[in-house]
Write an enzyme that holds these catalytic residues in place. Structure first.
Site, short mmCIF file in Angstrom:
data_model
loop_
_atom_site.label_atom_id
_atom_site.label_comp_id
_atom_site.label_asym_id
_atom_site.label_seq_id
_atom_site.Cartn_x
_atom_site.Cartn_y
_atom_site.Cartn_z
N SER A 137 -2.47 -12.04 -27.48
CA SER A 137 -1.04 -11.75 -26.99
C SER A 137 -0.19 -11.86 -28.44
CB SER A 137 -0.42 -12.51 -26.01
OG SER A 137 -1.32 -12.44 -24.91
N1 SAM Z 1 -4.10 -15.40 -23.58
C1 SAM Z 1 -4.84 -14.39 -24.60
C2 SAM Z 1 -4.80 -14.53 -25.89
O1 SAM Z 1 -4.13 -15.47 -26.55
O2 SAM Z 1 -5.76 -14.09 -26.42
C3 SAM Z 1 -4.60 -13.08 -24.01
C4 SAM Z 1 -5.03 -12.64 -22.62
S1 SAM Z 1 -5.28 -10.64 -22.65
C5 SAM Z 1 -3.65 -10.17 -22.76
C6 SAM Z 1 -5.48 -10.71 -20.96
C7 SAM Z 1 -6.69 -11.24 -20.56
O3 SAM Z 1 -6.73 -11.28 -19.07
C8 SAM Z 1 -8.18 -10.38 -21.00
O4 SAM Z 1 -9.13 -11.02 -21.70
C9 SAM Z 1 -8.56 -10.23 -19.73
O5 SAM Z 1 -10.06 -9.98 -19.77
C10 SAM Z 1 -8.28 -11.22 -18.74
N2 SAM Z 1 -8.20 -10.92 -17.34
C11 SAM Z 1 -7.89 -9.77 -16.57
N3 SAM Z 1 -8.04 -9.83 -15.41
C12 SAM Z 1 -8.55 -11.12 -15.16
C13 SAM Z 1 -9.11 -11.74 -13.84
N4 SAM Z 1 -8.78 -11.33 -12.69
N5 SAM Z 1 -9.39 -12.97 -14.26
C14 SAM Z 1 -9.68 -13.80 -15.37
N6 SAM Z 1 -9.17 -12.90 -16.32
C15 SAM Z 1 -8.58 -11.66 -16.50
#
Ligand code: SAM
Length: 219
Positions: free
Chosen positions: A63
């Site tokens: 992010s």
């Molecule tokens: N907070 C993270 C960072 O600082 O790197 C960024 C996260 S990224 C924007 C969103 C993440 O949510 C991705 O890694 C994606 O695979 C995960 N994601 C999406 N749907 C999900 C779910 N149902 N359960 C767990 N993770 C999920």
């Protein structure tokens, strides 16, 4: 020929956050203590100190630091909280939370990302984090209730299963909306009821799962 030096921005991320209006000393200190370059893949490392989201593989992103700062600020952490994070991704936001809360429970649906993040976080000695690989749209009921819940992927609607795992008086922060129009939303549990406030327009990858968006079709 000498190696080309890494192009680093002239200001640290905490200084960039301060210039953008983040004044919370604990959050700025956490930004100073967590080296974002570690969480960025080698191909993107040159941009690790910039205030922007970057690809981390599997169509996912680390992010934008300003969004990390705003969401963390809205969690109003004092250091005693048990926090559930949905979307471990690179592990960067997880590291910031582990600086500011007592315990962090983080869920990621992609095993590869979870294991990579865990490797980095273990490597820098973080011991107050528990990891789970699975569908975080359903939370982590075995460890509920949580004082705070942070969702780092966009949910299409009010995240009912997560709200159910929030302690009375607790705060849930999540981007809500569709691909075009998302808002970071802060939801407080008061007398069992949600009291919601929209904070900022944003653009996150989708939360994919039983209480999120449907999975992409596989080719
Ligand atoms: N907070 C993270 C960072 O600082 O790197 C960024 C996260 S990224 C924007 C969103 C993440 O949510 C991705 O890694 C994606 O695979 C995960 N994601 C999406 N749907 C999900 C779910 N149902 N359960 C767990 N993770 C999920």
């Amino acid at each position: 020929m000498p190696n080309r030096p890494e192009r680093r921005p002239d200001a640290t991320l905490s200084e960039q956050m301060r210039r953008k209006g983040i004044r919370d000393a604990r959050i700025l200190r956490a930004f100073d203590r967590v080296n974002r370059y570690r969480f960025v893949p080698p191909t993107e490392r040159i941009r690790g100190g910039e205030d922007r989201a970057l690809p981390i593989g599997l169509n996912q992103t680390i992010s934008q630091p300003f969004i990390v700062a705003v969401m963390t600020l809205e969690l109003a952490l004092t250091g005693t909280e048990k926090v559930l994070e949905i979307g471990t991704g690179s592990g960067y936001q997880t590291a910031i939370l582990s600086e500011l809360a007592d315990e962090v429970f983080t869920v990621e649906r992609h095993a590869l990302l979870s294991l990579r993040a865990r490797g980095i976080l273990d490597g820098i000695g973080r011991t107050n984090i528990r990891y789970h690989i699975g569908d975080g749209s359903l939370g982590w009921p075995e460890h509920a209730p949580f004082d705070r819940i942070l969702v780092t992927a966009a949910a299409p609607r009010f995240p009912e299963p997560l709200f159910a795992q929030l302690r009375e008086g607790g705060i849930l922060v999540a981007p809500l909306g569709d691909e075009e129009d998302q808002q970071i939303t802060v939801i407080r549990k008061q007398s069992g009821q949600p009291v919601a406030r929209r904070v900022l327009a944003c653009r996150f990858v989708p939360l994919i799962g039983a209480a999120g968006y449907p999975d992409e079709p596989r080719e």
